[in-house]
Scaffold this active site. Structure first.
Site, PDB file in Angstrom:
ATOM      1  N   ASP A  76      25.217   4.615 -32.434  1.00 24.69           N
ATOM      2  CA  ASP A  76      23.864   4.699 -32.988  1.00 24.69           C
ATOM      3  C   ASP A  76      23.615   6.012 -33.720  1.00 24.69           C
ATOM      4  OD1 ASP A  76      23.978   6.117 -30.592  1.00 24.69           O
ATOM      5  OD2 ASP A  76      22.693   4.730 -29.510  1.00 24.69           O
ATOM      6  N   HIS A 147      18.933   0.604 -21.404  1.00 22.00           N
ATOM      7  CA  HIS A 147      19.432   0.355 -22.766  1.00 22.00           C
ATOM      8  C   HIS A 147      20.912   0.710 -22.884  1.00 22.00           C
ATOM      9  CE1 HIS A 147      18.021   4.628 -24.278  1.00 22.00           C
ATOM     10  NE2 HIS A 147      19.284   4.675 -23.949  1.00 22.00           N
TER      11      HIS A 147
HETATM   12  C1  F6R Z   1      23.850   7.373 -27.156  1.00 23.53           C
HETATM   13  C2  F6R Z   1      23.411   6.081 -26.657  1.00 23.53           C
HETATM   14  C3  F6R Z   1      22.475   5.973 -25.498  1.00 23.53           C
HETATM   15  C4  F6R Z   1      22.839   6.905 -24.346  1.00 23.53           C
HETATM   16  C5  F6R Z   1      21.865   6.741 -23.188  1.00 23.53           C
HETATM   17  C6  F6R Z   1      22.173   7.684 -22.044  1.00 23.53           C
HETATM   18  O1  F6R Z   1      24.722   7.217 -28.259  1.00 23.53           O
HETATM   19  O2  F6R Z   1      23.765   5.099 -27.209  1.00 23.53           O
HETATM   20  O3  F6R Z   1      22.475   4.637 -25.042  1.00 23.53           O
HETATM   21  O4  F6R Z   1      24.140   6.632 -23.922  1.00 23.53           O
HETATM   22  O5  F6R Z   1      20.563   6.991 -23.629  1.00 23.53           O
HETATM   23  O6  F6R Z   1      22.005   8.996 -22.458  1.00 23.53           O
HETATM   24  P1  F6R Z   1      22.471  10.227 -21.569  1.00 23.53           P
HETATM   25  O7  F6R Z   1      23.950  10.176 -21.509  1.00 23.53           O
HETATM   26  O8  F6R Z   1      21.981  11.439 -22.309  1.00 23.53           O
HETATM   27  O9  F6R Z   1      21.839  10.061 -20.237  1.00 23.53           O
END
Ligand code: F6R
Length: 252
Positions: A76, A147
């Site tokens: 993304d 998500h």
């Molecule tokens: C990032 C992405 C998001 C993150 C998710 C968790 O490219 O696609 O789905 O993986 O928001 O974020 P963190 O790792 O910061 O807790």
């Protein structure tokens, strides 16, 4: 690392985040040796993958693992940030991985975000991914709302790469990377859940207490299609790596 019994998605409880990173770096290392000229990686940003990227950078320095033929496609990218913005995902990837190993810019792909003909650009991006042979190994994090990529709750499980609105809880969670909460973009472009499910292997990192609630809903609850992480129940080679804090509500 211990495999948890009776989970709808294979789940491994790790002693430390570093042990999950070592395991995944070993897996990547083996894949690089097996497919040195045509490996396609799907990559994530955020906090979860930072330690793994550090480990890959270390192995590049110390053990010369070779990324020169690897192609990468990120999950993304925010919309509305100018090129080179310090919190764009392109900048994140440059800082944490692309500049640390021998991955040339021509081999790294982030979803298109330019305003004109976005649908067409997303379809062309997916075509590029298909032409590269599809993703062999996809890294994922999970949002506190479940998500994957920026497919927020309610996204269709057959969705493709497209523009999305970010959930308020996602903007709040990601505000830590920006100077002020209002600066967090409201829109992004994400690989769809259907696109993600086409990868050969899916590997999810979920660490810390903010992930405990959603993991208990997915791993101990019904197959609720409003939670994107549940899509991984439909994948033949998906695995979750979670730490004690993320496992706190699983009763194990
Ligand atoms: C990032 C992405 C998001 C993150 C998710 C968790 O490219 O696609 O789905 O993986 O928001 O974020 P963190 O790792 O910061 O807790």
């Amino acid at each position: 690392m211990r495999r948890l019994p009776d989970t709808p998605i294979p789940t491994y409880l790790v002693e430390t985040q570093a042990s999950a990173n070592t395991h995944l770096a070993d897996e990547l290392d083996a894949l690089l040796k097996e497919r040195p000229r045509n490996l396609v990686l799907g990559l994530a940003t955020g906090s979860s993958p930072v330690g793994l990227y550090e480990e890959l950078a270390r192995r590049f320095q110390d053990e010369w693992i070779d990324f020169s033929f690897v192609r990468t496609f990120n999950l993304d990218e925010y919309r509305g940030l100018p090129a080179g913005h310090p919190t764009s995902y392109r900048t994140f990837m440059a800082e944490h991985l692309f500049s640390k190993v021998n991955l040339g810019p021509r081999n790294t792909h982030l979803p298109p975000t330019a305003p004109e003909d976005l649908n067409e650009a997303c379809a062309a991006w997916e075509e590029e991914l298909r032409a590269a042979g599809g993703v062999d190994w996809q890294l994922l994090g999970v949002g506190r709302n479940g998500h994957i990529g920026f497919n927020e709750p309610g996204s269709a499980f057959d969705s493709r790469t497209r523009k999305v609105e970010l959930a308020e809880s996602t903007r709040e969670a990601n505000a830590r990377f920006f100077e002020a909460r209002e600066e967090v973009p409201t829109e992004a472009v994400t690989m769809g859940i259907g696109t993600i499910l086409e990868a050969e292997r899916l590997r999810v990192l979920a660490f810390g207490p903010t992930k405990a609630e959603v993991l208990s809903k997915v791993l101990r609850g019904e197959d609720d299609e409003s939670i994107p992480l549940n899509a991984l129940r439909r994948h033949p080679d998906a695995a979750l790596f979670i730490d004690d804090a993320a496992a706190a509500k699983l009763g194990c």
